[in-house]
Design a protein around this motif. Structure first.
Motif, short mmCIF file in Angstrom:
data_model
loop_
_atom_site.label_atom_id
_atom_site.label_comp_id
_atom_site.label_asym_id
_atom_site.label_seq_id
_atom_site.Cartn_x
_atom_site.Cartn_y
_atom_site.Cartn_z
N UNK A 74 0.84 -1.20 0.00
CA UNK A 74 0.00 0.00 0.00
C UNK A 74 0.88 1.24 0.00
N UNK A 75 0.56 2.19 -0.89
CA UNK A 75 1.39 3.40 -0.96
C UNK A 75 0.65 4.67 -0.51
N UNK A 108 3.79 -19.70 -7.05
CA UNK A 108 4.89 -19.23 -6.21
C UNK A 108 4.79 -17.71 -6.08
N UNK A 109 5.67 -17.15 -5.27
CA UNK A 109 5.71 -15.70 -5.09
C UNK A 109 6.91 -15.14 -5.86
N UNK A 110 6.83 -13.86 -6.18
CA UNK A 110 7.86 -13.18 -6.96
C UNK A 110 8.48 -12.08 -6.13
N UNK A 111 9.80 -11.99 -6.18
CA UNK A 111 10.52 -10.96 -5.43
C UNK A 111 10.42 -9.62 -6.15
N UNK A 112 9.20 -9.11 -6.23
CA UNK A 112 8.95 -7.82 -6.86
C UNK A 112 7.65 -7.28 -6.30
N UNK A 113 7.54 -5.98 -6.18
CA UNK A 113 6.37 -5.38 -5.53
C UNK A 113 5.55 -4.56 -6.52
N UNK A 114 4.27 -4.48 -6.21
CA UNK A 114 3.35 -3.58 -6.91
C UNK A 114 2.68 -2.72 -5.86
N UNK A 115 2.73 -1.42 -6.06
CA UNK A 115 2.09 -0.49 -5.13
C UNK A 115 0.63 -0.33 -5.50
N UNK A 116 -0.23 -0.35 -4.47
CA UNK A 116 -1.67 -0.22 -4.67
C UNK A 116 -2.23 0.88 -3.78
N UNK A 117 -3.43 1.32 -4.14
CA UNK A 117 -4.15 2.31 -3.35
C UNK A 117 -5.20 1.59 -2.50
N UNK A 118 -5.19 1.84 -1.20
CA UNK A 118 -6.19 1.27 -0.30
C UNK A 118 -7.30 2.30 -0.06
N UNK A 119 -8.55 1.86 0.06
CA UNK A 119 -9.62 2.81 0.39
C UNK A 119 -9.43 3.36 1.79
N UNK A 134 -7.11 8.69 -3.22
CA UNK A 134 -6.10 8.77 -2.15
C UNK A 134 -5.57 10.19 -2.01
N UNK A 135 -5.23 10.54 -0.78
CA UNK A 135 -4.72 11.89 -0.49
C UNK A 135 -3.21 11.95 -0.47
N UNK A 136 -2.56 10.83 -0.15
CA UNK A 136 -1.11 10.87 0.10
C UNK A 136 -0.38 9.71 -0.55
N UNK A 137 -0.64 9.44 -1.82
CA UNK A 137 0.09 8.36 -2.48
C UNK A 137 1.56 8.75 -2.64
N UNK A 138 2.43 7.80 -2.34
CA UNK A 138 3.86 8.03 -2.51
C UNK A 138 4.18 8.02 -3.99
#
Length: 609
Positions: free
Chosen positions: A359-360, A436-447, A602-606
């Motif tokens: 979450x960003x 499996x899982x991947x060593x990479x991230x995706x940033x998402x917006x949470x409500x 979102x108000x404060x996304x990085x």
């Protein structure tokens, strides 16, 4: 020898129409580096639009350009619509017999014949872009597309789809259980209550110990980075982005996809939009997307869900691998390269790798901060642990990368399940595939607003119930497919999650009442001691199963400034219980209704660097 003669024949003719030679030379160099045709490299980079390119080609060949759809003959197959370069037309007012969209070798052949004076346009034909030709074929077959997207899985195997609802055996079992509970409550109320408490406690404990075991097994070495693969060795990669009422976030989405570190000519990006969503379609068209993007309008149909949109795109994918992104996603630029490397270092039984979601906009509210901790526990701890144990993984709704042939073998997504990701993870496991899982991230917006969070969580909880309903129709077959460990883990996770969310507050209230007015803290009889021991076991292990994964996730994500919000877990879990009860009632009357989560609020996304 002129510059024009040195250029590949597929793009050399553009010099006659004022296209900058430097642009064409760059496209030729890119085509050589990525091992694609020069026209694909030129269009994928966005040096000119596909429509402009093919309008100039039509003028160069001395034939018409097809701007609007024309009727095509009934013998044109839907399969591989994006690979077709020519279709026969039905009788039409323009008097045209064929429409042609040549690419690569086909385009070089046509232009070569023209240069040699062997081009003949006696057959009345028109030129159009590959996207328009594919759209024409889809328009002709829209009924078949809708049927495949909505009913492909249930028509193939109804027991694996949520469309079927409750089976006869499930209804009979529920009726017998309900009658037994009524009779037991009437004649033996205390024994019946004790039996139910024991049953629900065992389900809860099973989930708890799966989480704790996954947490323990999540510790391990991370594979060393491998040398960067040359661009010409990378496969075509399809990106599917289902969009509905997402006009607000389109600019950020397109910017995130443009940042991906992958050869443009080897990307096949499908932006899937509903027919009625004019605002999102207009927002996409304003972006003037290059050729690697395709706006794919899903024909109207039911149910109107994200998995149905994904199934529409699956029918037209060009890639060997496919990833799903949501509208608000910001994947790390090298994620596709990492996924290709992971797949090609594994056997064909690895069907999917799940990137880690984060979450960003954590700073927006206390809800988003706890949401951030929840995601860190799930995607950085629980899922990696389950993968190392070889157990099925509840996929996230985004950033899951698939082998396309494996995805097609299990018939894609279930259009009738509102958490298609969880269902698909289980179905892949049932067909013998690994996730499996991947060593990479995706940033998402949470409500960050309570109403939006409750709506999203209600849909998720309803989806867990629908998934449990689907995969419990034949428990013996489920255990035969997954084995004892896999089947037990699925039942523990699904049943335990639902039961704990529904009855957690009831249990806590009961413990408080017993501690205040009952014998919980001063047991006298054997029954009192058993209840005290069970309550202590449930409380201690339950807290550990929640807090320990979060603590590990905090360390791995370096979320130390958010750690204090662990104290907000009690109200957060109480809200989760409310959403789960709401989901239970929706499950009874509206099991397939999709509650849309609004993005771009979102108000404060990085901001990505």
């Amino acid at each position: 020898m002129s510059d024009r003669d040195k250029l590949p024949i597929e793009i050399a003719f553009l010099v006659l129409y004022g296209i900058d030679r430097a642009i064409l030379r760059r496209a030729a160099a890119s085509a050589e580096d990525t091992d694609v045709s020069a026209d694909r490299a030129l269009l994928a980079e966005g040096a000119t639009s596909a429509q402009h390119f093919y309008e100039l080609l039509a003028h160069h060949l001395g034939v018409a350009y097809m701007h609007k759809p024309l009727p095509i003959s009934g013998d044109q197959h839907l399969d591989n619509a994006m690979r077709v370069e020519m279709v026969r037309l039905s009788p039409n007012p323009q008097g045209l017999d064929y429409v042609l969209a040549p690419r690569g070798a086909g385009l070089a052949l046509v232009l070569g014949r023209l240069a040699q004076g062997r081009w003949r346009d006696h057959e009345r034909m028109a030129i159009t872009s590959p996207q328009r030709l594919a759209a024409l074929i889809r328009l002709h077959h829209r009924r078949a597309i809708v049927t495949a997207a909505s009913h492909g899985l249930p028509d193939w195997n109804e027991t694996l789809s949520a469309r079927a609802g409750w089976s006869g055996h499930q209804r009979l079992s529920a009726s017998i259980l309900g009658c037994a509970m009524m009779v037991g409550t009437w004649f033996w109320p205390e024994a019946t209550l004790a039996a139910l408490c024991l049953l629900f406690s065992l389900l809860f404990l099973a989930m708890v110990y799966v989480r704790l075991l996954a947490t323990m097994w999540s510790f391990g070495t991370i594979s060393d980075p491998r040398p960067r693969r040359p661009d010409n060795s990378l496969p075509i990669y399809t990106i599917v982005v289902p969009l509905y009422r997402e006009a607000r976030v389109v600019p950020d989405l397109v910017a995130a996809l443009r940042r991906l570190d992958y050869p443009a000519a080897r990307l096949d990006i499908k932006m899937v939009v509903e027919t009625s969503d004019r605002d999102t379609i207009d927002a996409l068209q304003i972006e003037h997307l290059p050729d690697r993007f395709e706006i794919l309008i899903a024909p109207a149909g039911v149910p109107q869900t994200k998995p149905r949109a994904l199934n529409v795109a699956l029918q037209f994918t060009r890639g060997s691998f496919l990833v799903v992104y949501d509208a608000e996603d910001r994947p790390q630029p090298d994620q596709l390269r990492k996924a290709v490397d992971r797949f090609e270092r594994s056997g064909d039984d690895l069907a999917c790798v799940q990137a880690r979601l984060a979450i960003d906009n954590s700073a927006d509210s206390w809800i988003t901060r706890v949401f951030t901790l929840e995601y860190a526990a799930l995607f950085d701890v629980i899922n990696p642990g389950l993968a190392r144990l070889g157990l099925p993984i509840a996929l996230g709704g985004t950033s899951n990368h698939f082998r396309v042939n494996a995805l097609c073998r299990v018939n894609g997504w279930d259009a009738w399940n509102v958490t298609e990701d969880i269902d698909l993870g289980i179905r892949l496991a049932r067909f013998g595939y690994l996730v499996d899982v991947l060593q990479s991230s995706t940033l998402e917006e949470a409500p960050y607003r309570l109403k939006a969070w409750l709506g999203q969580r209600c849909r998720w909880q309803k989806g867990w119930m629908v998934t449990l309903q689907t995969h419990s129709r034949n428990p013996a077959r489920l255990f035969a497919d997954l084995g004892l460990a896999g089947g037990s883990a699925i039942f523990a996770i699904l049943c335990g999650t639902i039961v704990s969310s529904l009855l957690g507050p009831v249990f806590v209230a009961g413990v408080l009442l017993q501690a205040t007015f009952g014998p919980l803290l001063s047991p006298h009889t054997s029954a009192d001691w058993a209840w005290t021991f069970l309550s202590a076991l449930l409380i201690v292990s339950g807290i550990a199963s929640v807090v320990l994964p979060i603590a590990v996730g905090i360390k791995r994500r370096r979320l130390f400034d958010t750690a204090i919000y662990v104290a907000m877990l009690p109200p957060y879990l109480l809200l989760l219980s409310y959403a789960t009860w709401q989901a239970l009632f929706e499950m009874m009357g509206r099991p397939h209704v999709w509650t849309k989560t609004e993005h771009g609020l979102a108000k404060n996304r990085v901001r990505p660097t």
